[in-house]
Design an enzyme around this catalytic site. Structure first.
Site, PDB file in Angstrom:
ATOM      1  N   LYS A  97       0.858  -1.188   0.000  1.00 47.97           N
ATOM      2  CA  LYS A  97       0.000   0.000   0.000  1.00 47.97           C
ATOM      3  C   LYS A  97       0.895   1.238   0.000  1.00 47.97           C
ATOM      4  O   LYS A  97       1.786   1.366   0.850  1.00 47.97           O
ATOM      5  CB  LYS A  97      -0.808  -0.004   1.300  1.00 47.97           C
ATOM      6  CG  LYS A  97      -2.298   0.045   1.108  1.00 47.97           C
ATOM      7  CD  LYS A  97      -2.931   0.043   2.482  1.00 47.97           C
ATOM      8  CE  LYS A  97      -4.409   0.200   2.375  1.00 47.97           C
ATOM      9  NZ  LYS A  97      -5.008   0.344   3.704  1.00 47.97           N
TER      10      LYS A  97
HETATM   11  C1  E4P Z   1      -8.190   1.216   3.662  1.00 49.48           C
HETATM   12  O1  E4P Z   1      -7.546   0.324   3.152  1.00 49.48           O
HETATM   13  C2  E4P Z   1      -8.013   1.731   5.031  1.00 49.48           C
HETATM   14  O2  E4P Z   1      -7.394   0.760   5.834  1.00 49.48           O
HETATM   15  C3  E4P Z   1      -9.315   2.043   5.715  1.00 49.48           C
HETATM   16  O3  E4P Z   1     -10.426   1.709   4.929  1.00 49.48           O
HETATM   17  C4  E4P Z   1      -9.348   3.396   6.340  1.00 49.48           C
HETATM   18  O4  E4P Z   1     -10.596   3.586   6.928  1.00 49.48           O
HETATM   19  P1  E4P Z   1     -10.893   4.593   8.110  1.00 49.48           P
HETATM   20  O5  E4P Z   1     -11.282   5.890   7.500  1.00 49.48           O
HETATM   21  O6  E4P Z   1     -12.040   3.961   8.849  1.00 49.48           O
HETATM   22  O7  E4P Z   1      -9.653   4.678   8.960  1.00 49.48           O
END
Ligand code: E4P
Length: 218
Positions: free
Chosen positions: A83
């Site tokens: 990522k």
């Molecule tokens: C995406 O891959 C992230 O891990 C996640 O969806 C972030 O979400 P949040 O806004 O609940 O932290």
């Protein structure tokens, strides 16, 4: 539309994998920081449990170290997807790593142009953050829809992974918007399967059956 779990909790991943409907996992530094133990061990365990793509985010912010960290994390397990946040250094790192055959999930996407750039840099997945846009009064799902439309028009193979999901309605709207994947926190999975009429209906079926003292042949 595939379902990923948005957590680094091995316990929760194991529980949901048993449902038989989970295709992958997304983690991020915040989620991993909440878990006890060495991050590398947690990542390997998750890869073994899910048997599918597991996104792990680099914490370096400069090109050189993003690439170094990305290569190291990718070598932990064949299921690891790297990522990378959508920054200038991030785009360069996406291109370098994807050219080496490492799968990339472009994260922290908040508009369709960022998604288009990530796709051009070779990302396998783009992650528009729906809930965080909704939180500041925007329509997060509109971004998902626009990315899906752009990728369809231009025959771009990068997968649209709807992220930052807060409730079952987000899952419904992601499906209607044409997202390829939605990554869902465990608590939202639990809400997705519950309906009071299901509980009431089941109770009635079972009490009628019991009253009639019937049984199936065993
Ligand atoms: C995406 O891959 C992230 O891990 C996640 O969806 C972030 O979400 P949040 O806004 O609940 O932290």
């Amino acid at each position: 539309m595939k379902f990923f779990v948005d957590t680094a909790s091995r316990k929760e991943i194991k529980r949901l994998v048993e449902w038989g409907i989970i295709d992958g996992v997304t983690t991020n530094p915040s989620l991993l920081s909440r878990e006890e133990g060495k991050p590398e061990e947690i990542i390997r365990d998750i890869c073994e449990i899910v048997g599918g793509p597991v996104s792990v985010e680099v914490v370096a912010t400069d090109y050189e170290n993003m690439v170094k960290e990305g290569r190291r994390l990718a070598s932990l397990h064949e299921h690891v997807v790297i990522k990378i946040p959508l920054t200038e250094d991030g785009i360069k790192a996406m291109k370098t790593l994807s050219d080496e055959g490492i799968r990339i999930n472009a994260t922290l996407i908040f508009n369709p142009i960022q998604a288009l750039v990530a796709a051009r840099a070779g990302a396998t997945y783009v992650s528009p953050f729906v809930g965080r846009l909704d939180d500041i009064g925007h329509d997060g799902m509109q971004i998902v829809k626009q990315i899906v439309d752009i990728f369809t028009i231009h025959e771009i193979e990068t997968k649209v992974l709807a992220a930052s999901i807060r409730h079952p309605r987000h899952v419904l709207l992601a499906a209607l918007a044409g997202a390829d994947i939605v990554t869902i926190p465990p608590a939202v999975f639990d809400k997705m399967i519950r309906h009071p009429l299901t509980d009431v209906g089941l109770e009635k079926f079972l009490s009628d059956w019991k009253k009639a003292s019937k049984s199936f042949d065993s």
